[in-house]
Enzyme design. Structure first.
Site, PDB file in Angstrom:
ATOM      1  N   LYS A 112       0.821  -1.207   0.000  1.00  0.00           N
ATOM      2  CA  LYS A 112       0.000   0.000   0.000  1.00  0.00           C
ATOM      3  C   LYS A 112       0.862   1.268   0.000  1.00  0.00           C
ATOM      4  CE  LYS A 112      -4.059  -2.265   0.892  1.00  0.00           C
ATOM      5  NZ  LYS A 112      -3.629  -3.642   1.073  1.00  0.00           N
TER       6      LYS A 112
HETATM    7  C1  LIG Z   1      -4.261  -4.769   0.688  1.00  0.00           C
HETATM    8  C2  LIG Z   1      -3.481  -6.013   0.642  1.00  0.00           C
HETATM    9  C3  LIG Z   1      -3.787  -7.059  -0.239  1.00  0.00           C
HETATM   10  C4  LIG Z   1      -4.984  -6.984  -1.176  1.00  0.00           C
HETATM   11  O1  LIG Z   1      -4.842  -5.988  -2.163  1.00  0.00           O
HETATM   12  P1  LIG Z   1      -6.129  -5.417  -2.920  1.00  0.00           P
HETATM   13  O2  LIG Z   1      -5.627  -4.310  -3.763  1.00  0.00           O
HETATM   14  O3  LIG Z   1      -7.068  -4.955  -1.847  1.00  0.00           O
HETATM   15  O4  LIG Z   1      -6.701  -6.550  -3.696  1.00  0.00           O
HETATM   16  C5  LIG Z   1      -2.972  -8.163  -0.272  1.00  0.00           C
HETATM   17  N1  LIG Z   1      -1.913  -8.280   0.571  1.00  0.00           N
HETATM   18  C6  LIG Z   1      -1.593  -7.317   1.447  1.00  0.00           C
HETATM   19  C7  LIG Z   1      -0.435  -7.510   2.347  1.00  0.00           C
HETATM   20  C8  LIG Z   1      -2.352  -6.153   1.514  1.00  0.00           C
HETATM   21  O5  LIG Z   1      -2.022  -5.187   2.384  1.00  0.00           O
END
Ligand SMILES: *Cc1c(COP(=O)(O)O)cnc(C)c1O
Length: 463
Positions: A112
């Site tokens: 993120k």
């Molecule tokens: C947010 C997240 C996901 C999922 O990603 P999306 O874009 O919501 O599909 C997978 N793994 C981790 C560690 C995350 O923080």
């Protein structure tokens, strides 16, 4: 570049407006009106360039003239300066033709950060120019919240309110959200699950009086600017593995569909991607959708990969928009039905188009743990549980000469307990976070109720 709503009933916005707004007023999500296009020559010319240079080229058509070139280069440089690896998002081989794309070298150790750090810098430049302040409200299953807090802490034009499901995030995730001391950061522990938090967020955006009163802005994965930032690493990794002269496939641990949708965008704008594989944990609404065409919610079952524990996969709406030839009315009808009945069924045509681009697989809790152990035993590589679900699903795909890149979305130390259970090794936090468990926490517990949450936000942003 203009942005339009997936429900076809909200004003067209510029990039800057779409970024500052998040959710469209008709309940839809903003998408570019048209897809830009990169030629094979343009992609070939990305070989050997820095992450920042490729980021500039890939994102420039989407931001248009929102920033001058110099401003935008500076934004990108600042966004990635704090990453703990010079390649920003490096790739690593784990088996024959199997690669990991490491997206966890940012300040909160999850992917993120790649988008959120960029958004923080873009908001700052845009708000300064406008002389405005905003309240950013986010719902998080764990990683988005801390990424937003890291991106915005200390910026005085921005208040940040993060809602997370009480008791359903890992200790490292919670501490990353509750320990920052800056007064513009507010963390709410909500009684409920992630979908409760996400529902509250949507309801707040649909309460136009409240939305205007607190100058609400959203940076959840529904924010187009986040998807855009994530398109970049599909390009850098594919080019490193030989694109455009060779195709590449990707497997993505999926929750809210933001990350894999960015892969779809990369393909739409010219990157030669062969397959996009959706990996889910036991919360498998997307895998079931691919199998049957029925997009049907069940309850969320907490797992050891909590950032994937959702049944409402917001960004899927952006794909559905394309699957239905960009007809807002059709999308609107489907998602209204999802809200009232908890389910909709894709048309045969839409399902066929979905299958033309995507495959999917599901990974159980036992399989997640077993995968962490096998990969550790055979390569010495320690995976986080989210990454492990995707490595498992990638390993089940038909043998192919096309390289398979699995997105490694978090550092294993964020999920230390589960990882230790699986392979006996307790992964260590990087030195810059070593004192996380000694810092004081600050959070407010709140009922999963719109009025209660709005009351707290009004009080906080006045203070
Ligand atoms: C947010 C997240 C996901 C999922 O990603 P999306 O874009 O919501 O599909 C997978 N793994 C981790 C560690 C995350 O923080």
């Amino acid at each position: 570049m203009k942005y339009i709503s997936t429900r076809g009933n909200a004003p067209e916005l510029s990039f800057e407006q779409a970024m500052l707004t998040g959710l469209a007023r008709d309940g839809g999500l903003y998408v570019p009106e048209t897809w830009p296009s990169f030629s094979p020559d343009q992609i070939a010319a990305m070989a050997g360039k820095s992450y920042e240079d490729v980021a500039f080229e890939v994102m420039k058509p989407f931001v248009g003239d929102t920033f001058t070139d110099a401003e935008f280069r500076d934004i990108i440089a600042k966004a990635y300066a704090g990453f703990g690896h010079p390649a920003r998002c490096p790739i690593k081989q784990i088996d024959n033709n199997q690669f990991l794309l490491e997206l966890f070298h940012g300040p909160t150790l999850a992917f993120k950060d790649v988008a959120m750090q960029l958004i923080g810098q873009m908001f700052q430049v845009a708000l300064k120019r406008r002389g405005e302040t905003v309240t950013i409200v986010g719902a998080t299953s764990g990683d988005t919240g801390s990424a937003a807090i890291e991106a915005f802490r200390g910026l005085d034009a921005v208040n940040v309110v993060i809602m997370f499901p009480h008791g359903r995030v890992s200790e490292v995730q919670r501490r990353q959200m509750t320990t920052p001391v800056e007064s513009n950061i507010h963390t709410l522990a909500v009684d409920g699950d992630f979908d409760t938090c996400q529902g509250l967020l949507k309801d707040m955006f649909n309460d136009f009086d409240f939305r205007d009163e607190v100058r609400l802005a959203g940076v959840n994965s529904i924010n187009w600017a986040r998807v855009m930032a994530q398109v970049v690493y599909f390009f850098t990794s594919a080019v490193a593995l030989g694109a455009p002269h060779r195709k590449v496939s990707f497997t993505v641990p999926t929750g809210n569909f933001g990350d894999i949708f960015a892969g779809y965008v990369a393909k739409r704008i010219g990157l030669p991607i062969e397959r996009l594989v959706i990996a889910t944990n036991q919360n498998d609404i997307l895998h079931r959708t691919l199998q049957s065409g029925d997009h049907a919610k069940t309850g969320v079952v907490p797992s050891i990969s909590p950032s994937m524990d959702i049944q409402v996969s917001s960004n899927f709406e952006r794909l559905v928009f394309d699957l239905y030839d960009r007809e807002g009315a059709a999308v609107s009808q489907l998602f209204d039905q999802l809200k009232t009945d908890g389910a909709f069924t894709l048309s045969q045509g839409a399902l066929a188009r979905l299958h033309a681009e995507f495959d999917s697989g599901r990974c159980s809790e036992t399989e997640t743990l077993a995968t962490i152990k096998t990969v550790f035993d055979t390569t010495g590589e320690v995976l986080c549980p989210h990454t492990a679900t995707a490595v498992k699903v990638a390993s089940e795909q038909p043998a192919s000469a096309t390289p398979m890149v699995t997105l490694a979305t978090a550092h294993p130390a964020k999920f230390g307990a589960a990882v230790k259970d699986a392979c006996g090794v307790e992964p260590e936090l990087p030195p810059r976070m070593a004192d996380l468990f000694d810092r004081d926490e600050r959070q407010t517990r709140v009922a999963g109720d719109l009025a209660a949450v709005q009351k707290i936000i009004r009080e906080r942003i006045k203070a």
